[in-house]
Design an enzyme around this catalytic site. Structure first.
Site, PDB file in Angstrom:
ATOM      1  N   GLU A  88      93.547  39.348-119.440  1.00  0.00           N
ATOM      2  CA  GLU A  88      94.859  39.831-119.011  1.00  0.00           C
ATOM      3  C   GLU A  88      95.479  40.755-120.046  1.00  0.00           C
ATOM      4  OE1 GLU A  88      95.770  35.873-116.262  1.00  0.00           O
ATOM      5  OE2 GLU A  88      96.545  35.998-118.305  1.00  0.00           O
ATOM      6  N   ALA A 123      97.738  24.691-117.218  1.00  0.00           N
ATOM      7  CA  ALA A 123      99.064  24.223-116.822  1.00  0.00           C
ATOM      8  C   ALA A 123      99.027  23.159-115.727  1.00  0.00           C
ATOM      9  CB  ALA A 123      99.925  25.413-116.394  1.00  0.00           C
TER      10      ALA A 123
END
Length: 425
Positions: free
Chosen positions: A172, A316
């Site tokens: 990313e 997460a």
């Protein structure tokens, strides 16, 4: 005599700690949430702050505000210095102490440089807002220094960027840096062409996104190369200093190296005095409890728990599920019952590569390109805390989509490097 509810101390306001705190909202317990920072951070979008796509408040919210309506919790700003499991006492760096009946440690992970901590000042990692703002400053100042440089070699070094680590964060970062250089900064400089910047992604393993199926990994590589990223696999960085790095025995002059390779568990796990794995994570039982310490639980990236012969990943969704499970375990332990075993529900893998490009692996369902990008966007907006954050992020992404602009390109603080001298200095 009034009954004093049991005191549950939760250390860490990340996904695991916050989800555990909220899950105990209706229980007759007194909760103290301790964190060294006053905010909860949506870490999957941290790279967007580092690359000027979002501002810090877009992906973070004050813990006191999030928990303002939960009457059984008190937020304590502080850093843990000691844990006395025998006396059930937590010592803070300010000299105060907290006695607890149940303790939840969920302090996450930090950077790991594989025994080369001397690389840290020259190759910052990305785990906090401070890290993100520092990286943003470093990236934007590199173009400023290149613009001011008269020496072609010096200018080239400022326009050389390296991202070490081919996981989701590295992919990313590299993809977004390429978009900034090719599109965002177009026509803004007079002496350099930002599009001439070289973005290199270095991965020691055989392919980027190694946790994804090989077909998606290869698709991500092709998309990165189409953006202009030089993807190097099968080679580990051998040295990093203020002037560049060494790869394959060759020294590369580069003023901006970003670290996205290794992680190590929070050092707080060592204070529990129990066995740790090689990354410093605490070996926990099936219920996420610490063996031999029934009143202590560990959750999130600090916990080493295996499922089907493999460690639960440090992502997460896993941290959120652990937090919710720890709340159930605490409830059971206080009631004198045996806590249930934790079972991780794999939600799949997602990574974005750039504008309208992403890869998604959902238990055999593979998405690429624009459909994957829309899915990635929807999931991340959905997981943000608060209507304001979701609205602001959507507006900012829509603006970036149509204009290629990144609104948060403000340089804070002083550069850590001196700008090259020019004849007018």
């Amino acid at each position: 005599m009034s009954h004093v509810p049991p005191h549950v101390v939760i250390v860490g306001g990340g996904f695991a700690g916050l989800w555990a705190t909220r899950a105990l909202a209706r229980d007759a317990v007194r909760i103290t949430l301790v964190d060294r920072r006053n905010h909860h951070l949506f870490q999957p979008l941290l790279y967007q702050v580092a690359t000027a796509g979002l501002s810090a408040p877009d992906i973070a919210a004050p813990l006191r505000h999030i928990l303002r309506r939960q009457r059984n919790v008190e937020v304590r700003l502080g850093e843990v210095a000691s844990i006395d499991t025998g006396g059930r006492r937590l010592g803070l760096e300010d000299g105060t102490a907290l006695d607890y009946d149940m303790l939840v440690v969920a302090t996450g992970a930090t950077h790991a440089y594989f025994g080369h901590d001397e690389w840290a000042p020259h190759a910052p990692g990305l785990k906090s807002l401070d890290d993100a703002l520092g990286i943003r400053r470093r990236v934007l100042m590199a173009f400023e220094h290149a613009e001011a440089a008269d020496d072609p070699a010096e200018r080239a070094a400022w326009l050389e960027f390296a991202v070490v680590g081919g996981g989701p964060t590295g992919v990313e970062l590299a993809g977004t840096l390429a978009e900034i250089a090719r599109h965002t900064l177009k026509n803004e400089f007079r002496h350099i062409d930002p599009a001439q910047a070289r973005i290199r992604l270095v991965e020691a393993g055989p392919r980027v996104l190694s946790t994804f199926p090989e077909r998606l990994s290869e698709d991500a590589r092709r998309k990165l190369e189409k953006l202009g990223v030089d993807v190097v696999t099968g080679h580990a960085v051998e040295a990093i200093d203020a002037e560049g790095y060494v790869l394959g025995g060759t020294r590369v002059p580069a003023r901006t190296v970003l670290w996205a390779a290794g992680v190590a568990a929070s050092p707080l796990g060592a204070l529990l005095g129990v066995p740790l794995d090689r990354a410093g994570r605490v070996h926990v039982g099936p219920d996420l409890g610490v063996p031999g310490q029934p009143e202590v639980f560990v959750a999130g990236d600090l916990a080493h728990v295996e499922q089907d012969g493999r460690p639960v990943p440090g992502v997460a969704p896993a941290a959120k599920q652990m937090g919710a499970h720890v709340a159930r375990a605490v409830r059971a332990r206080l009631a004198g019952a045996t806590p249930p075993a934790f079972r991780y529900r794999d939600m799949g893998n997602l990574a974005t590569i750039g504008r309208m490009a992403a890869v998604v692996d959902l238990h055999g369902l593979h998405l690429r390109g624009l459909p994957a990008w829309w899915f990635w966007l929807w999931v991340h907006v959905l997981f943000l805390i608060g209507f304001r954050s979701r609205l602001v992020v959507l507006i900012n992404w829509a603006w970036s989509y149509w204009s290629y602009q990144r609104h948060a390109r403000i340089i804070f603080g002083r550069s850590t490097r001196a700008a090259p001298r020019t004849p007018t200095d």
